[in-house]
Scaffold this active site. Structure first.
Site, PDB file in Angstrom:
ATOM      1  CG  ASP A 137      44.742  69.133  66.920  1.00  0.00           C
ATOM      2  OD1 ASP A 137      44.632  67.933  67.258  1.00  0.00           O
ATOM      3  OD2 ASP A 137      44.963  69.491  65.745  1.00  0.00           O
ATOM      4  CG  ASN A 138      41.509  67.220  66.105  1.00  0.00           C
ATOM      5  OD1 ASN A 138      42.145  68.049  65.462  1.00  0.00           O
ATOM      6  ND2 ASN A 138      41.737  65.925  66.007  1.00  0.00           N
ATOM      7  CG  HIS A 178      47.318  73.417  60.059  1.00  0.00           C
ATOM      8  ND1 HIS A 178      46.351  72.533  60.501  1.00  0.00           N
ATOM      9  CD2 HIS A 178      47.184  73.500  58.718  1.00  0.00           C
ATOM     10  CE1 HIS A 178      45.663  72.105  59.465  1.00  0.00           C
ATOM     11  NE2 HIS A 178      46.156  72.674  58.369  1.00  0.00           N
ATOM     12  CE  LYS A 237      48.513  70.570  62.473  1.00  0.00           C
ATOM     13  NZ  LYS A 237      47.755  69.315  62.274  1.00  0.00           N
ATOM     14  CB  CYS A 276      44.310  70.450  62.600  1.00  0.00           C
ATOM     15  SG  CYS A 276      44.536  68.675  62.449  1.00  0.00           S
ATOM     16  CG  ASP A 326      47.813  67.093  64.852  1.00  0.00           C
ATOM     17  OD1 ASP A 326      46.574  67.045  64.826  1.00  0.00           O
ATOM     18  OD2 ASP A 326      48.499  67.529  63.918  1.00  0.00           O
ATOM     19  CG  ASP A 327      44.389  64.179  64.293  1.00  0.00           C
ATOM     20  OD1 ASP A 327      44.033  65.338  64.574  1.00  0.00           O
ATOM     21  OD2 ASP A 327      44.317  63.704  63.142  1.00  0.00           O
TER      22      ASP A 327
END
Ligand code: CA
Length: 479
Positions: free
Chosen positions: A288-289, A130, A128, A72, A32-33
């Site tokens: 995810d990004n 989300h 996660k 996300c 994530d990130d």
């Protein structure tokens, strides 16, 4: 005669058992990130990631691997359906609100887990979620037999810690009671106590699942979504101590968080080896990004040599570390440079599993990458890839080495990524015919999308900051 039939029966059964045995397990690991260049296999020097590097070396590193959105939740909605998420109105992060029945993955969509479960796979989600906090969006209702994790977009890592949530660059909200980041951990729908550092725990849960699933003849699908290295910046003391030489505190904590993800991946690979499943497990690893470097939730990530960051349609927002490994079928130690996208994970996994996709997934945007990664098909998997964000405030198209984009009220831009990976030399005026072709392609693609079904952006809902383009007239921004 009896003996003949017994032998025949054995042959049939053995063949069936062998066929079942050949169906691979599917493991999708999402960071994530994570910055584009913040793992060893992407060139990081200050953060050793030996286990992720080993995973990359066991398969193919996709240099031009993308996600379908630069933040996300929409990115995850695309990954788990294989469809551009704007086709079903998913263009913002959902509210953290268990009563928000529209803020999540629409029930009209099916997930990768739905299809694999129908095909006889055991399915698990860890970490996660989300994809909506309303009970109707719970992982157990979206195809997953097992769930361990949290439903929101982030979580504190250290039990009982105060969480400092950023609401903008340099602005922080006092939020020691922040409901989303301190929400209960769940095993399916049962609250469980927070024990130990969260990334470590998610890794332990994954290894336990893999070990347990190995005892069952059924193949399995595990969706392991770490929230690291997303903010809040928290890490284990022993990991922080390893990076004492990094003077910037945020980068030091980030390095410790990435190293903890790597350690967890090491344990997972160890569990696959110990249970004899490594060869027949298809593994994807992505972020995810892109890394948020200076914006909201900045975590001291690095996307160089790419321009931009999380929240941008420049490469730094959408191009991510991207590994596909399956020792039984995919060559090891290679790189693949044609553009691929997280939307491809679903069709690739279903093809590997020999599974039929759910009827709700009639129109996929992803493609099965196996023929491409194994060299059987040397064409590009996608003639073009597309992005739209913030209800049409920004668009981007990649076609071959050309990258066209338009953001907010700025003039369209065109870059040749083969000569200018950092998107610094705008060729829109010198190559207008290409810019116009890609703008027209974006407009045509946009006709297949719908307006966002929900909005929770920091700028105040569905209406963009310019006020010029409303969701009903999105085409105006691609011209
Ligand atoms: Ca993210």
């Amino acid at each position: 005669m009896t003996r003949f039939f017994a032998v025949l029966l054995c042959l049939v059964n053995c063949a069936a058992a062998h066929a079942a045995e050949r169906r691979p397990n599917i493991l999708v690991i999402v960071a994530d990130d994570l910055g584009y260049s913040d793992v060893g296999f992407q060139g990081a020097r200050d953060i050793p990631t030996p286990h992720l590097d080993r995973l990359a070396a066991s398969g193919i590193r996709c240099t031009d691997g993308y996600v379908s959105y630069p933040v996300c939740s929409p990115s995850r909605a695309g990954l788990i359906t294989g469809r551009y998420q704007q086709r079903f109105g998913y263009e913002f992060n959902p509210k953290w609100d268990a009563t928000a029945a529209t803020h999540g993955l629409p029930l009209s969509e099916a997930t990768l887990a739905d299809s694999l479960r129908s095909a006889g796979y055991t399915t698990g989600a860890i970490g996660k979620w989300h994809l909506g906090a309303h009970p109707q969006f719970h992982p157990n209702r979206r195809g997953f037999d097992d769930f361990f994790g949290f439903l929101g977009g982030g979580h504190r890592y250290l039990p009982g810690s105060a969480v400092e949530v950023e609401i903008g660059a340099g602005k922080k909200a006092a939020s020691s009671g922040d409901a989303e980041h301190t929400s209960p951990l769940l095993r399916n729908s049962t609250e469980v106590p927070e024990v130990g550092e969260l990334t470590t725990r998610l890794g332990e849960e994954a290894t336990a699942s893999i070990t347990r699933y190995a005892k069952d003849p059924k193949p399995w699908f595990l969706y392991l979504a770490f929230n690291a290295p997303h903010t809040p910046m928290q890490a284990r003391a022993d990991q922080l101590a390893r990076f004492a030489s990094i003077t910037d505190e945020r980068r030091r904590t980030y390095a410790a968080m990435v190293a903890t993800v790597d350690e967890a991946v090491g344990r997972i690979l160890g569990a696959l080896d110990a249970t004899g499943q490594r060869e027949r497990t298809l593994i994807f690893f992505i972020s995810d990004n892109g890394g948020p470097m200076t914006k909201r939730n900045a975590n001291a990530s690095v996307n160089s040599p790419l321009r931009g960051q999380k929240g941008d349609v420049f490469e730094g927002g959408i191009r991510v570390p991207f590994i596909v490994a399956w020792p039984a079928r995919i060559p090891a130690g290679r790189t693949y440079s044609q553009p691929v996208i997280a939307l491809d994970i679903l069709p690739t996994a279903l093809a590997a599993a020999g599974a039929t996709r759910d009827a709700k997934l009639a129109a996929l945007d992803g493609v099965d990458l196996l023929p491409f990664l194994t060299g059987k098909n040397t064409a590009a998997p996608h003639p073009r890839l597309f992005w739209r964000m913030d209800a049409g405030e920004a668009f981007a198209v990649r076609e071959g080495n050309w990258k066209w984009l338009r953001t907010y009220q700025n003039a369209p831009q065109l870059y040749d990524l083969s000569a200018d990976l950092g998107e610094t030399r705008d060729l829109a005026s010198s190559r207008p015919e290409i810019a116009e072709r890609l703008a027209a392609a974006a407009a045509e693609w946009n006709h297949g999308l719908i307006a966002p079904s929900f909005g929770n952006n920091p700028f105040g809902g569905l209406i963009n900051r310019t006020g010029l383009e409303k969701p009903s007239t999105l085409e105006s921004n691609v011209k």
